[in-house]
Design an enzyme around this catalytic site. Sequence first.
Site, PDB file in Angstrom:
ATOM      1  N   ARG A  75     -14.771  -6.616 -15.037  1.00  0.00           N
ATOM      2  CA  ARG A  75     -13.732  -6.246 -16.010  1.00  0.00           C
ATOM      3  C   ARG A  75     -12.365  -5.957 -15.377  1.00  0.00           C
ATOM      4  NH1 ARG A  75     -16.024  -1.639 -19.406  1.00  0.00           N
ATOM      5  NH2 ARG A  75     -17.665  -1.492 -17.833  1.00  0.00           N
ATOM      6  N   LYS A 132      19.175  -0.363  10.867  1.00  0.00           N
ATOM      7  CA  LYS A 132      17.892  -0.890  11.350  1.00  0.00           C
ATOM      8  C   LYS A 132      17.763  -0.692  12.845  1.00  0.00           C
ATOM      9  CE  LYS A 132      16.713  -4.400  13.262  1.00  0.00           C
ATOM     10  NZ  LYS A 132      16.631  -5.760  13.821  1.00  0.00           N
TER      11      LYS A 132
END
Length: 456
Positions: free
Chosen positions: A15, A350
């Site tokens: 399901r 970064k």
Amino acid sequence: MQLQTIILAAGQGTRMRSATPKVLHKIGGTPLLEHVYRLARQLGGQEINVVYGHGGEQVLSALSDLQVRWTEQTERLGTGHAVMQVADRISDANKVLILYGDVPLLRLKTVQKLIQHVGPQSLGLLTIRLDNPSGYGRIVRDSQGKVVRIVEEKDASNEQRAIGEVNTGILAVPGAKLKEWLGRLNNDNAQGEYYLTDIIALAVEDGFYVDTTQPDEESEVLGINNRAQLAQLERLYQLRHAEDLMDKGVTLRDPARFDLRGDIEALGQDVEIDVNVVLQGRIRLGNRVKIGPNVLISDSEIGDGVEILANSVIENAQIGAGGRIGPFARIRPESVLAEDVHIGNFVEIKKTTVGQGSKINHLSYVGDARVGAGVNIGAGTITCNYDGANKHLTVIEDGAFIGSDTQLVAPVTVGRNATLGAGTTLTKDAPADTLTLSRAKQASISGWQRPVKKRT
Ligand code: UD1
Ligand code: CA
């Protein structure tokens, strides 16, 4: 008696309508089976056995870190059959705890209570009363209130279906007896399955007392069969963590709009978290950290007094005390910001270290860089770190001032207290204490005429 756990996880999960096995679906960022595993680990004891089936290879590779003994159930012939798969692993002298791999919110306290009920002549069974018991096995008691058996819904009479007390499936039994009872199971029932629940009647036949325990909350024993239940349990899980954080002194502007998908490993005092904040992975928050709305933080350490403004994303970074990040800032992996650093709107950082008190306030990309202390980086500054093949380092030493709209073509170094004029494209090192600029000479052409459209 030592404890041994068997986690049943061979269910198909049809399901869910998913290519992913059910037990790998996540609650709070962690696979369902891993939640159950963590609980088993907290209980201590000996071996943890997992009976897996559907999507076996995916389960094994996704959860290869878990310290468990995996056993495959190739045919799904019922919960009793599932336990039979590990019968030869069960030690006679152990207490055996049965858990379900798709029931992720069970609490330690509840299970600890349950396993205390195992003795030479008794076993522990976790039951609950439900307003709507349909689908569950019912607990049948005699006139003195003693449990005599469990009857599955499909085998139950109308009278039995009216019973509100149901089997959660979680139970704890002595090992030697479990093995014996497993050997006596048959599949002579409505579903043609080997029901683990049939061991209850066998135990009673052998003079055992079935000692029942109830969980504090219904959510503890809810299983997941479809996406709606997955979402429902996710909210319950989140609310549990939100309440726990508030108990620990965190201000949550709205506990219904907070998501933890990992662990808060350290938590300071008087942390404030606004709405729609997602904390992911391993998080450490210092004292008086303030997190604005719509912020995502993963695997990061946030220092004392840091303020993270709306719509910022921080990933695998360290933000030093007193820092101010955002709004709309992005701090990417391997960034380490010292104390009192300000990172403003539309700035991406970064793999960069930034020294104390430095400011990068507007519209910049700073990657693969070492920025010193007391540096001011103007709007629109870009470290050109990538030549199409390799990444190069930019070094900006203490006290430097970088004018707006500057490109730093790495590898390049800006010396201590150097100033770069606005619009500079820096391709060679800029000396310390010096103004460096690259800029075409400004010219004004008088008498120049704007072009006009030609008439045909
Ligand atoms: C079972 C109980 C029922 C109880 C209910 C609680 C039996 C016969 N019935 O119902 O009394 O009220 O749980 O949810 O035990 N599994 C396997 N292999 C199998 C079958 C099941 O590993 O062959 C696992 C499933 O992955 C799941 C658990 O066992 O984790 C329960 O299976 P499920 O089919 O959900 O339970 P029911 O048999 O319907
Ligand atoms: Ca079920």
